[in-house]
Write a protein that holds these residues in place. Structure first.
Motif, short mmCIF file in Angstrom:
data_model
loop_
_atom_site.label_atom_id
_atom_site.label_comp_id
_atom_site.label_asym_id
_atom_site.label_seq_id
_atom_site.Cartn_x
_atom_site.Cartn_y
_atom_site.Cartn_z
N ALA A 81 -27.47 -17.79 1.19
CA ALA A 81 -28.81 -18.03 0.58
C ALA A 81 -29.65 -17.39 1.49
O ALA A 81 -30.94 -16.80 1.22
N LYS A 82 -29.81 -17.21 3.15
CA LYS A 82 -30.65 -16.92 3.91
C LYS A 82 -30.58 -14.89 3.64
O LYS A 82 -31.42 -14.52 4.37
N ALA A 83 -29.80 -14.66 2.89
CA ALA A 83 -29.65 -13.01 3.05
C ALA A 83 -30.79 -12.43 2.34
O ALA A 83 -31.67 -13.27 1.44
N THR A 84 -31.26 -11.20 2.75
CA THR A 84 -32.50 -10.64 1.97
C THR A 84 -31.97 -9.23 1.51
O THR A 84 -30.73 -8.73 1.63
N ILE A 85 -32.91 -8.63 0.70
CA ILE A 85 -32.31 -7.36 -0.13
C ILE A 85 -33.18 -6.34 0.85
O ILE A 85 -34.02 -6.26 1.14
N THR A 86 -31.97 -5.28 1.08
CA THR A 86 -32.57 -4.07 1.83
C THR A 86 -31.94 -2.88 0.98
O THR A 86 -31.35 -2.96 0.23
N ILE A 87 -32.78 -1.70 1.25
CA ILE A 87 -32.33 -0.57 0.78
C ILE A 87 -31.81 0.35 1.63
O ILE A 87 -32.40 0.76 2.75
N LYS A 88 -30.55 0.95 1.20
CA LYS A 88 -30.15 2.04 2.07
C LYS A 88 -29.97 3.34 1.34
O LYS A 88 -29.74 3.30 -0.02
N GLU A 89 -29.99 4.48 2.08
CA GLU A 89 -30.09 5.54 1.31
C GLU A 89 -28.88 6.43 1.96
O GLU A 89 -28.53 6.38 3.16
N ILE A 90 -27.82 6.81 0.96
CA ILE A 90 -26.70 7.51 1.12
C ILE A 90 -26.59 8.62 0.31
O ILE A 90 -26.53 8.72 -0.94
N ASN A 91 -26.86 9.79 0.98
CA ASN A 91 -26.35 11.15 0.33
C ASN A 91 -27.32 11.38 -0.73
O ASN A 91 -27.23 11.62 -1.82
N ASP A 92 -28.65 10.99 -0.49
CA ASP A 92 -30.03 11.21 -1.38
C ASP A 92 -29.91 10.06 -2.33
O ASP A 92 -30.81 10.36 -3.23
N ASN A 93 -28.87 9.08 -2.46
CA ASN A 93 -29.04 8.05 -3.40
C ASN A 93 -29.60 6.92 -2.61
O ASN A 93 -29.05 6.57 -1.63
N ARG A 94 -30.46 5.97 -3.38
CA ARG A 94 -30.75 4.80 -2.71
C ARG A 94 -30.15 3.38 -3.46
O ARG A 94 -29.95 3.47 -4.88
N TYR A 95 -29.62 2.61 -2.53
CA TYR A 95 -28.77 1.44 -3.42
C TYR A 95 -29.58 0.06 -2.52
O TYR A 95 -29.72 0.23 -1.53
N TYR A 96 -29.45 -0.71 -3.33
CA TYR A 96 -29.96 -2.32 -2.75
C TYR A 96 -28.48 -2.90 -2.18
O TYR A 96 -27.45 -3.02 -2.79
N TYR A 97 -28.78 -3.56 -1.16
CA TYR A 97 -27.75 -4.21 -0.43
C TYR A 97 -28.35 -5.81 -0.12
O TYR A 97 -29.48 -5.76 0.43
N TRP A 98 -27.55 -6.69 -0.18
CA TRP A 98 -27.77 -8.01 0.45
C TRP A 98 -27.39 -7.75 2.04
O TRP A 98 -26.39 -7.26 2.43
N GLN A 99 -28.17 -8.29 2.88
CA GLN A 99 -27.93 -8.34 4.13
C GLN A 99 -28.50 -9.44 4.89
O GLN A 99 -29.26 -10.32 4.55
N TRP A 100 -27.41 -10.15 5.88
CA TRP A 100 -27.72 -11.24 6.49
C TRP A 100 -27.00 -10.97 7.71
O TRP A 100 -26.23 -10.25 8.06
#
Length: 107
Positions: free
Chosen positions: A70-89
């Protein structure tokens, strides 16, 4: 009051029963007081832990996967000019991530 010694509860280990049998009345009263206070303390700790667990469950976002804390936050990663949401903790010294979805350019 019976003249027979009391029968100890079956769930008390033999070592404790033996120690109590060797104790004098004053020590036994002290142990009884301590045991009662300790039992109350442990019950209170269990209630607080259960309450905290329940609060964590209530705070979990609906789209949070079961294997993401539950403590995870959402981050955005850019891979090959595409952007993705990731849960990160964080787990100890490591930062863990789990894929969520692509970033919608209309947002």
């Amino acid at each position: 009051m019976s003249y027979e010694p009391p029968t100890p509860p079956v769930n008390v280990p033999t070592e404790i029963v033996n120690t109590l049998n060797e104790s004098d009345p004053e020590q036994l009263r002290g142990v009884a007081t301590y045991a009662e206070v300790l039992a109350e303390h442990k019950e209170r700790e269990a209630r607080l832990e259960e309450s905290a667990d329940q609060e964590e469950i209530e705070k979990r976002p609906n789209d949070l996967p079961d294997d993401v804390p539950a403590k995870a936050t959402i981050t955005i990663k850019e891979i090959n000019d595409n952007r993705y949401y990731y849960w990160q903790w964080r787990e100890g010294e490591r930062v863990k991530s789990k894929y969520k979805s692509p970033v919608n350019p209309d947002e």
